[in-house]
Design an enzyme around this catalytic site. Structure first.
Site, PDB file in Angstrom:
ATOM      1  N   ARG A 137     -30.181 -57.745  22.870  1.00  0.00           N
ATOM      2  CA  ARG A 137     -28.580 -57.550  22.928  1.00  0.00           C
ATOM      3  C   ARG A 137     -28.211 -56.597  21.526  1.00  0.00           C
ATOM      4  O   ARG A 137     -28.845 -56.775  20.864  1.00  0.00           O
ATOM      5  CB  ARG A 137     -27.990 -59.121  22.563  1.00  0.00           C
ATOM      6  CG  ARG A 137     -26.586 -59.260  22.378  1.00  0.00           C
ATOM      7  CD  ARG A 137     -26.258 -60.614  21.936  1.00  0.00           C
ATOM      8  NE  ARG A 137     -26.771 -60.798  20.715  1.00  0.00           N
ATOM      9  CZ  ARG A 137     -26.142 -60.524  19.428  1.00  0.00           C
ATOM     10  NH1 ARG A 137     -25.109 -59.731  19.671  1.00  0.00           N
ATOM     11  NH2 ARG A 137     -26.804 -60.782  18.306  1.00  0.00           N
ATOM     12  N   VAL A 138     -26.979 -56.052  22.269  1.00  0.00           N
ATOM     13  CA  VAL A 138     -26.429 -55.398  21.004  1.00  0.00           C
ATOM     14  C   VAL A 138     -24.902 -55.793  21.271  1.00  0.00           C
ATOM     15  O   VAL A 138     -24.332 -56.235  22.155  1.00  0.00           O
ATOM     16  CB  VAL A 138     -26.431 -53.944  21.376  1.00  0.00           C
ATOM     17  CG1 VAL A 138     -27.660 -53.133  20.831  1.00  0.00           C
ATOM     18  CG2 VAL A 138     -25.902 -53.559  22.686  1.00  0.00           C
ATOM     19  N   SER A 139     -24.335 -55.794  20.182  1.00  0.00           N
ATOM     20  CA  SER A 139     -22.874 -56.351  20.138  1.00  0.00           C
ATOM     21  C   SER A 139     -21.784 -55.335  20.658  1.00  0.00           C
ATOM     22  O   SER A 139     -20.916 -55.762  21.050  1.00  0.00           O
ATOM     23  CB  SER A 139     -22.341 -56.592  18.575  1.00  0.00           C
ATOM     24  OG  SER A 139     -23.180 -57.392  17.915  1.00  0.00           O
ATOM     25  N   THR A 140     -22.172 -53.880  20.750  1.00  0.00           N
ATOM     26  CA  THR A 140     -21.082 -53.166  21.297  1.00  0.00           C
ATOM     27  C   THR A 140     -21.859 -51.993  21.938  1.00  0.00           C
ATOM     28  O   THR A 140     -22.923 -51.797  21.705  1.00  0.00           O
ATOM     29  CB  THR A 140     -20.183 -52.396  20.151  1.00  0.00           C
ATOM     30  OG1 THR A 140     -21.233 -51.498  19.453  1.00  0.00           O
ATOM     31  CG2 THR A 140     -19.605 -53.320  19.152  1.00  0.00           C
TER      32      THR A 140
ATOM     33  N   GLN B 137     -23.762 -49.282  20.250  1.00  0.00           N
ATOM     34  CA  GLN B 137     -25.292 -49.432  19.828  1.00  0.00           C
ATOM     35  C   GLN B 137     -26.432 -49.379  20.681  1.00  0.00           C
ATOM     36  O   GLN B 137     -26.168 -49.049  21.946  1.00  0.00           O
ATOM     37  CB  GLN B 137     -25.271 -50.839  19.147  1.00  0.00           C
ATOM     38  CG  GLN B 137     -24.475 -51.153  18.217  1.00  0.00           C
ATOM     39  CD  GLN B 137     -24.404 -52.487  17.550  1.00  0.00           C
ATOM     40  OE1 GLN B 137     -24.397 -53.473  18.473  1.00  0.00           O
ATOM     41  NE2 GLN B 137     -24.205 -52.811  16.431  1.00  0.00           N
TER      42      GLN B 137
END
Length: 198
Positions: free
Chosen positions: A9-12, A15
């Site tokens: 997972r990445v936040s944006t 990334q």
């Protein structure tokens, strides 16, 4: 047959997921079983993670590069781990070297659960201490009152002159319950009526 799933997972969207992908594949995750999500770790409603939690079966393993990929808060992380444990699914975190298929890994998860409970208890304790300190200084939570001493005196005179509580409330621009509460506090005395909000 047991499957090893990977969750990255990445936040944006700006990334990069490459480092997580590489680490998960190197740890034995087949690219077909790699689940990737772009969402903030603060969100509990991550659709890819939710789908993964329904997809896994007993005996499967979920691998993450770091525990914070599952969630930023300890309480949410413990919730996810509990769900996996309930379904007899192991969790491996490469960075923290946690593997819930081992007794040491399960111990670490129980430590996380204890920390989550302690965190919740400390927040509750600090909140209660803050409220008690505010009360000792004559303050309470809620909106500040619009009923100044002059307005209370005007309401008292109007009511004594025969006006209805509804008419007084309309004239002052407050609710009937606000007028009623302040009049009741006047009857109880100044000590009881110190900290009343609208």
């Amino acid at each position: 047959m047991a499957i090893t799933f990977g969750y990255a997972r990445v936040s944006t969207s700006t990334q990069n997921l490459d480092a997580q992908r590489d680490a998960l594949i190197a740890a034995g995750v087949d690219a077909r079983h790699l689940r990737v999500e772009t969402a903030s770790g603060r969100r509990d409603d991550r659709p890819v993670l939710a789908a993964l939690l329904t997809e896994v079966d007993a005996g499967d393993t979920v691998v993450v590069a770091k525990l914070d990929r599952l969630g930023r808060s300890v309480s949410h992380l413990v919730h996810v781990v509990d769900e996996l444990e309930r379904r007899d699914v192991a969790l491996r975190s490469l960075s923290e070297q946690i593997d819930t298929s081992t007794s040491a890994g399960r111990f670490m998860v129980h430590m996380l659960a204890a920390l989550a409970q302690m965190e919740a208890d400390l927040i509750r304790e600090r909140t209660l201490d803050g409220l008690a300190a505010a009360r000792s200084r004559g303050r309470v939570g809620g909106r500040p009152t619009v009923m100044s001493p002059d307005r209370i005196a005007a309401a008292q005179m109007s009511l004594a002159g025969g006006q209805s509580m509804a008419a007084v409330a309309r004239a002052l621009g407050v609710s009937v319950s606000t007028v009623r509460r302040h009049m009741a506090n006047l009857q109880r005395g100044p000590m009881d009526g110190k900290a009343v909000g609208q």
